[in-house]
Design an enzyme around this catalytic site. Structure first.
Site, mmCIF file in Angstrom:
data_model
loop_
_atom_site.group_PDB
_atom_site.id
_atom_site.type_symbol
_atom_site.label_atom_id
_atom_site.label_comp_id
_atom_site.label_asym_id
_atom_site.label_seq_id
_atom_site.Cartn_x
_atom_site.Cartn_y
_atom_site.Cartn_z
ATOM 1 N N GLU A 108 -0.104 -1.126 5.572
ATOM 2 C CA GLU A 108 1.012 -0.716 6.439
ATOM 3 C C GLU A 108 0.911 0.749 6.807
ATOM 4 O O GLU A 108 1.306 1.150 7.887
ATOM 5 C CB GLU A 108 2.351 -0.991 5.751
ATOM 6 C CG GLU A 108 3.561 -0.867 6.679
ATOM 7 C CD GLU A 108 4.102 0.565 6.799
ATOM 8 O OE1 GLU A 108 4.892 0.804 7.727
ATOM 9 O OE2 GLU A 108 3.739 1.429 5.978
ATOM 10 N N HIS A 150 6.336 9.491 1.336
ATOM 11 C CA HIS A 150 5.083 10.239 1.564
ATOM 12 C C HIS A 150 5.138 11.662 0.993
ATOM 13 O O HIS A 150 4.161 12.398 1.093
ATOM 14 C CB HIS A 150 4.686 10.327 3.057
ATOM 15 C CG HIS A 150 4.570 9.009 3.727
ATOM 16 N ND1 HIS A 150 4.113 8.846 5.018
ATOM 17 C CD2 HIS A 150 4.851 7.761 3.289
ATOM 18 C CE1 HIS A 150 4.125 7.565 5.342
ATOM 19 N NE2 HIS A 150 4.583 6.889 4.304
ATOM 20 N N ASP A 181 0.822 -1.216 0.000
ATOM 21 C CA ASP A 181 0.000 0.000 0.000
ATOM 22 C C ASP A 181 0.852 1.260 0.000
ATOM 23 O O ASP A 181 2.047 1.237 0.307
ATOM 24 C CB ASP A 181 -0.969 0.015 1.187
ATOM 25 C CG ASP A 181 -0.277 -0.065 2.540
ATOM 26 O OD1 ASP A 181 0.733 -0.787 2.664
ATOM 27 O OD2 ASP A 181 -0.738 0.610 3.476
HETATM 28 ZN ZN LIG Z 1 6.726 2.246 3.876
#
Ligand SMILES: [Zn+2]
Length: 370
Positions: free
Chosen positions: A138, A345, A74
């Site tokens: 996760e 991210h 994910d």
């Molecule tokens: Zn990661």
């Protein structure tokens, strides 16, 4: 039912672009899990198990040691406008692939898939048995973790002597990981109309000392097994108030403590309860830290093979990663994969193609004992 998307295996960059272009924001991993499962089921040297949107593939060569390569499927949500499909920029060895998941952590997934297809074919046998673990959920609360579910449903599938987790490290070895614990610190007051506020007690005002303690907190730097971990103690949210004319009777400050592997989860919680002594403290999410584990013999062989190719030195991992879950299962684990961890991210996630090949080659050299 749709047929799974086919992942090309001829070129590592194509593998990475394909797995990134199958969107898999947490909770939406099915299509990618289907594609990974289809690719692995096509390899006669692998035994494949599916559990929810997790896929485990194992070689059964009868070796006396088993290495686990693991990674989550994910990603965090896409940006607006979306940072997918991926795009490749530059030429030759200087190519860079941009897009969601290129760093966290589909570059690691691509390396694992390339090795899963290659190692175990006639003429490409590894010196150890191999387990590849691809799992869901996760990037969300620890309670949803696909790896945690696998550990409950199929602990035998996770057995191994050493694990490499494909979280981004820019092709360095990062040992262990910091723990994380999130708590709600609450104050109570008495509600009243703000026109007659002397009849109430303001719970938001009562939170001021909590913020003062956080602002004055000096986070520690802690040495563990030769690596230095830098801790963090931060308010990450605050809630209070129900209307513009009501003195609030409750306020909650959410605090996240990132702690070095010198502390257990229980010790981290005790530290928070001490820091916020006098307040109502509730733990809402927590995951333990893991020690670096670089003293293990398989880890030492791994480090030697990687360092010979990349020249880097082992570092601490600052974020929490699933190496801690392997530590709980008694399996020493390190993080090792392409991609700058500080871009995980980030809106401009991107990975140098060079690092992809470097990580695959280092792992292949080690696993083939060459
Ligand atoms: Zn990661």
């Amino acid at each position: 039912m749709f047929d799974p998307v086919e992942i090309p295996t001829s070129d590592l960059v194509d593998v990475l672009a394909a797995v990134c272009d199958i969107e898999s924001v947490s909770g939406d991993e099915e299509a990618l899990a289907d594609a990974v499962e289809a690719l692995l089921r096509g390899q006669p040297h692998l035994e494949v198990t599916r559990d929810g949107d997790a896929v485990v593939a194992r070689t059964l060569l009868g070796r006396d040691r088993r290495v686990v390569l693991a990674g989550h499927l994910d990603t965090v949500p896409l940006t607006d406008p979306p940072n997918l499909p991926t795009r490749l920029e530059g030429t030759g060895d200087d190519r860079v692939l941009w897009g969601r998941g290129t760093v966290d952590m589909k570059a690691g997934i691509a390396v694992m898939l390339a090795l899963a297809v290659e190692l175990g074919r006639p003429g490409s046998e590894p010196v150890v048995d191999l387990t590849y673990v691809f799992y869901d959920h996760e990037e969300v609360e620890a309670s949803k973790s696909g790896l945690g579910r696998l550990a409950r449903n199929h602990p035998e599938l996770l057995a191994g002597d050493f694990a490499v987790l494909g979280e981004p490290t820019a092709a360095d070895i990062e040992g262990g990981c910091q723990g994380t614990i999130r708590v709600d610190v609450r104050t109570r007051g008495v509600a009243a109309h703000s026109a007659r506020s002397w009849r109430g007690e303001n719970a938001i005002h009562a939170a001021a000392p909590i913020l003062a303690r956080l602002a004055a907190y000096e986070a520690a730097e802690v040495g563990v097994d030769g690596l230095v971990y830098r801790e963090g103690m931060n308010a990450v949210g605050i809630r209070g108030g129900i209307a513009g004319n009501v003195v609030p009777d409750a306020c909650t400050v959410t605090v996240n403590y990132r702690f070095a592997p010198s502390r257990t989860l229980a010790e981290a919680e005790a530290h928070l309860r001490e820091l916020f002594d006098g307040y109502e403290v509730t733990v809402t999410d927590s995951s333990p830290a893991a020690r670096p584990g670089l003293d293990d013999p398989l880890a030492a062989e791994f480090a030697a093979a990687v360092l010979a190719l990349t020249g880097g030195v082992p570092k601490p991992k600052f974020g929490w990663t699933d190496v801690a879950r392997f530590a709980e299962l008694g399996i020493p684990a390190v993080n090792f994969a392409p991609g700058d961890p500080s871009l995980a991210h980030a809106d401009d996630e991107r990975v140098p193609v060079r690092e992809l090949a470097m990580c695959r080659d280092a792992l292949r050299t080690w696993l083939r004992g060459q």
